[in-house]
Every structure is written in C-alpha cells, then in structure tokens.
Write an enzyme that holds these catalytic residues in place. Structure first.
Site, PDB file in Angstrom:
ATOM      1  N   HIS A 475      17.195   5.142  82.156  1.00 12.27           N
ATOM      2  CA  HIS A 475      17.567   3.731  82.006  1.00 12.27           C
ATOM      3  C   HIS A 475      16.688   2.814  82.862  1.00 12.27           C
ATOM      4  O   HIS A 475      16.694   1.586  82.693  1.00 12.27           O
ATOM      5  CB  HIS A 475      19.036   3.543  82.400  1.00 12.27           C
ATOM      6  CG  HIS A 475      19.744   2.485  81.598  1.00 12.27           C
ATOM      7  ND1 HIS A 475      19.078   1.502  80.897  1.00 12.27           N
ATOM      8  CD2 HIS A 475      21.069   2.248  81.384  1.00 12.27           C
ATOM      9  CE1 HIS A 475      19.952   0.715  80.284  1.00 12.27           C
ATOM     10  NE2 HIS A 475      21.173   1.144  80.572  1.00 12.27           N
ATOM     11  N   ASP A 479      15.871   0.426  77.935  1.00 13.33           N
ATOM     12  CA  ASP A 479      17.130  -0.310  77.839  1.00 13.33           C
ATOM     13  C   ASP A 479      17.997   0.294  76.736  1.00 13.33           C
ATOM     14  O   ASP A 479      17.506   1.013  75.857  1.00 13.33           O
ATOM     15  CB  ASP A 479      16.864  -1.789  77.529  1.00 13.33           C
ATOM     16  CG  ASP A 479      16.183  -2.502  78.688  1.00 13.33           C
ATOM     17  OD1 ASP A 479      16.395  -2.079  79.847  1.00 13.33           O
ATOM     18  OD2 ASP A 479      15.421  -3.457  78.432  1.00 13.33           O
TER      19      ASP A 479
END
Length: 504
Positions: A475, A479
C-alpha cells in the site's frame, strides 16, 4: 577416429527422453562403459555408457534437451593415449607401479565454487566421498546448500581425497577451502585418518559392492539417510540407480501391530523423547526470513475478486490438442493468467514497481515470477520479458522452470529480478488465501481452486466454474483504486479472452 554416442533403446512404446545429467564434459577422458550421462523417460532413468575409450570431444544434446531413440548425444575421439590415461585413474590395486610413475605427486585444493551473485556463504550439506577414497576428475565430492539452490562440487583432478576441511553442517564462505586431493593416486588406504567421520562415508562403498552407483542415486540416498544396502540395484552389475532409490522410498513400510497388541504408554511419559529435532535447511531459513521481512517492511493489503472460468476452459478444451501438436507444449491455465497480468500491469504500472529508498522504480517490462512448490520448499523461478512472449513460449518456459525447480537445478540467476509474482494455491485445493509479497515486488496474484457455484447470469441462476482471485499489494506504492482496477482487468481478460488478442 570418432565414435558417436547415441540414445539407447528406451523401452516398449517409449519414443523420447530428456537429458537429465552429464557426468563428463568436452575434453574429459573416458573409459569403455564409463557412464557419460543419464536420460529420464516418463518412468525410468536410463544410463548411457561410453562405447569406447577415448576423449569426449563434443556434447550434442545438452541437459534439459528432449531426444528421440537413436538421437546423437555426443562424439568421442578414440585415442590409445587417452585410454591409457584413463587406466591410471582406476583403483590403485590394478597397476600401482604404473600409477606412481604417471603421478606428479602433488596436492590439489578443493575450493568452494562460484555461488552466484550476492551469495557469500553456503552450508556443506553432504559429502559423497570419505578421506582415502580414490576419485576421478569431475566426480562429485560433496554438495553445498545456499539460500536457494544446491551446488555440486566436482573433483578438480583425479587422485585421492586426503583431507576434509569442512565437515557436513559447516558454514563456509565463498573463497573457503573444502578439502585436499593428492594427485598421487598410488596413495594407499594407510594414509586415511583413523578419525574419518562415518557420517561422510560414500553410500556406494557402504553397500560392500565393488561398483559405482549412479551419482544421482548417491545424492538421493544421502538426502534420505539411506545406505545402498537398503536399495536393490537394477543397473549394470547391480548398480543402484535413481529410480531404485525412489522405489525403495515409496515402498510400504512394515505393517504396524494392531492397537490391541500395543501396550499403552504411561500417562506421564516424557513427550521430549517422542519429538524429533531437525535443523532447518538454509532454503527454509531464507524463506522464513524473507516472508517475515516482507510482513515487517511492506504495508501489505489484500483485495479479492472472483472470475468465471467458463470461457478460458472452453477455449482451452477446444484448442489444447491442436496447441500441443503444433507447439509441443500443453496449454494450461498459467499462460492465460500470465498474459492477463501482463496486460493489466501495463495499465496499472505501480503494481509492477518497487521502492528503492525514497524513490519508486517503475519497470517497463515484466519479469514474471511463478511460485513453485518443491520437496525442499517454495521457490520462485522468473520468466523474463513475459510481456513479449506468446502463449506457447510462456507454457514452455513454465514447464521447463518447474521441472528444474523440482529437480533442484535452478541457478541463482533464474530466481532473481522478478517484478511481479503469480502463486497457484489451487493446485493443492486452496479455495481462498492471502499470498505474501515477494520483496522487493509490490504485487502478487493468488490463484485458487476452480469450483462450480450457482451464479446469477442475466437474471437466471446458472452453475459456473468460479475461481477466487487475491491480489496482495504494497500500500506504500499501490493505492486501493489501482489494486482493485488491476484485479478487475485480470478478471475481464479471463472472462473474455478475446480482449487479450484485441489488446483491450
């Protein structure tokens, strides 16, 4: 004068084999009936002996090549001088005076071979020879285990193993000395150290047979703590072959007595006496370390989706026979998933990127890692430039890498440089799981079991072959929108494979 070495008769209905291992290299001197290589068929391993004494001048079929019956494997140049030289390498009892005259009387150091880029140490896994044993040039002495691969150490010269400096279990660096060979092959067994460890005795010698077992058989016996007297050899003169060891390993154990005849252990029995403590292999230690580092370093998250495999299965069923006939490779599901991922990675490049300090490195190519389970642990061979390969090229590469992984023959270079990974837990029956990232990569796709489930199609309930997909991603780089979009693009490509052809 040159003599051809050809594939022998392989057996009824067997038309081809794969060259598994060459035990000699061009320029080596060979004796009559000395084993040159091993071929593997669907069922057995076939040894190929030298038809004449001479020098191996050329290898035509390399390791991994598929050859038919009577295909040319190599050429041997016959030479009386070569034959005489090979005679010297036989045990000293046959012609000690001649050997002494031909020997230089010097010693040769056995060093750790090149281990691969960034690999600085290894563990001595198995010694196949003991102090005092006579060895031929290029005969395998021991095996080293690095973080990912096993490395064989051949004898740099013919002679007698006079000293072992790194015992089994010892950790050695890339420039360490492993042993010392005396090139004076007349050295007698009286020079053998009385403290030579029994654990490194040659499996072939343990059987009491005056015959050299296949090196692959010795290796397999050593890995399973077996001696040659536990195996019935079917090779020439009772020689133990690889398939003999496999047969012995798969043989049913003696039937245990029924529960009624077994006295019950006391309730207060010491559990420690029933435990077995085994040191982790370097491969398993590396797997553990890398996976834990991945969890500790990456901001790992997993997103899920499901794919209807109807169209891919129909396409595969329609063309698999024609595909295999034309390309010589089976049409599996992995090529579809590889193509679909390559297509999606072009649209969502951050899934194919990695973090380097405070930079994000975007890859304008796809080196696809294909996770493969082996008897010694999980490895991830890499198919380079998979985005520019055809279905047939991908299937051939996956089959070849998978076989080399199972045989423990992958090199370090073949497992480095991957930009994205696919892991197929479905082959083991997994319905859903969250794969762990293979650092420094930022994405890994988990495939799972195909299972019929009721689905609503155009307002009607129909049974469809469904598979859950899982994308684990970093992450820090990717995204949520990019991860979900990537997985949707993979789903779309698989549910309508024509999109791959149209680049949609």
């Amino acid at each position: 004068m040159s003599t051809e070495v050809r594939v022998p008769t392989l057996g009824e209905s067997v038309t081809e084999a794969t060259v598994a291992t060459w035990f000699k290299k061009p320029g080596d001197t060979v004796a009559v009936d000395e084993m040159l290589c091993e071929l593997e068929t669907d069922k057995v391993t076939v040894e190929v002996p030298s038809p004449v004494a001479g020098k191996l001048s050329e290898i035509v079929a390399a390791e991994g090549d598929t050859v038919g019956v009577d295909a040319l494997l190599a050429n041997i140049s016959e030479s009386g001088e070569a034959a005489e030289t090979k005679e010297i390498a036989k045990p000293a009892k046959e012609a000690p005076a001649k050997k002494a005259a031909a020997s230089s009387g010097g010693s040769v150091d056995v060093m750790v071979p090149t281990l691969g880029e960034s690999v600085t140490e290894a563990t001595v896994s198995t010694w196949f020879k003991a102090v005092g044993d006579t060895v031929a040039q290029d005969e395998m002495l021991c095996e080293l285990e690095t973080d990912k691969v096993s490395v064989e150490v051949p004898a740099p010269a013919a002679g007698t193993l006079t000293e072992i400096l790194a015992a089994e279990g010892a950790t050695v660096n890339a420039s360490a000395k492993l042993a010392v060979l005396s090139s004076d092959v007349s050295a007698s067994s009286s020079s053998v150290s009385p403290a030579a460890p029994a654990a490194i005795a040659d499996p072939a010698a343990a059987s009491g047979k005056d015959v050299e077992n296949a090196p692959s058989a010795n290796k397999l016996m050593a890995e399973n703590n077996m001696s040659a007297d536990q195996v019935t050899g079917t090779g020439r003169d009772g020689r133990v072959m690889k398939e003999d060891v496999l047969k012995a390993l798969s043989a049913p154990k003696a039937e245990a007595p029924s529960a009624a005849t077994i006295p019950r252990a006391p309730v207060a029995a010491d559990d420690a006496s029933r435990e077995e403590r085994v040191k982790m292999t370097r491969l398993r230690q590396t797997i553990a370390k890398r996976l834990k580092d991945s969890q500790n370093t990456a901001a790992m998250l997993t997103t899920y989706n499901e794919v209807d495999m109807t169209e891919v299965m129909a396409l595969r069923s329609e063309y698999k026979e024609l595909f295999e006939k034309k390309h010589g490779a089976r049409l599996g599901f992995m090529s579809f998933f590889t193509k679909a991922c390559c297509h999606a990675l072009k649209e969502i490049p951050e899934v194919n990127a990695e973090i380097d300090g405070t930079d994000i490195v975007y890859k304008n190519f796809v080196h696809m890692g294909i996770a493969a389970g082996t008897p010694t642990g999980l490895v991830v061979p890499v198919i380079r430039d998979a985005d520019s390969m055809s279905f047939a090229e991908i299937e051939k590469a996956i089959a070849e890498k998978g076989k080399r992984a199972r045989d423990g023959k992958l090199s370090m270079a073949e497992m480095q440089g991957g930009t994205f990974t696919i892991s197929n837990g479905g082959v083991y029956g997994s319905l859903m799981s969250s794969p762990i990232l293979n650092p420094p990569q930022s994405g890994i796709l988990g495939m799972h079991k195909i299972q019929d489930r009721p689905m609503v199609i155009n307002g009607e309930i129909k049974i469809r072959p469904m598979m859950y997909l899982a994308l684990s991603y970093d992450h820090r780089v990717v995204d949520g929108k990019g991860a979900v979009t990537f997985l949707v693009r993979v789903k779309e490509a698989l549910e309508d494979p024509r999109r791959l052809l149209m680049d949609l």
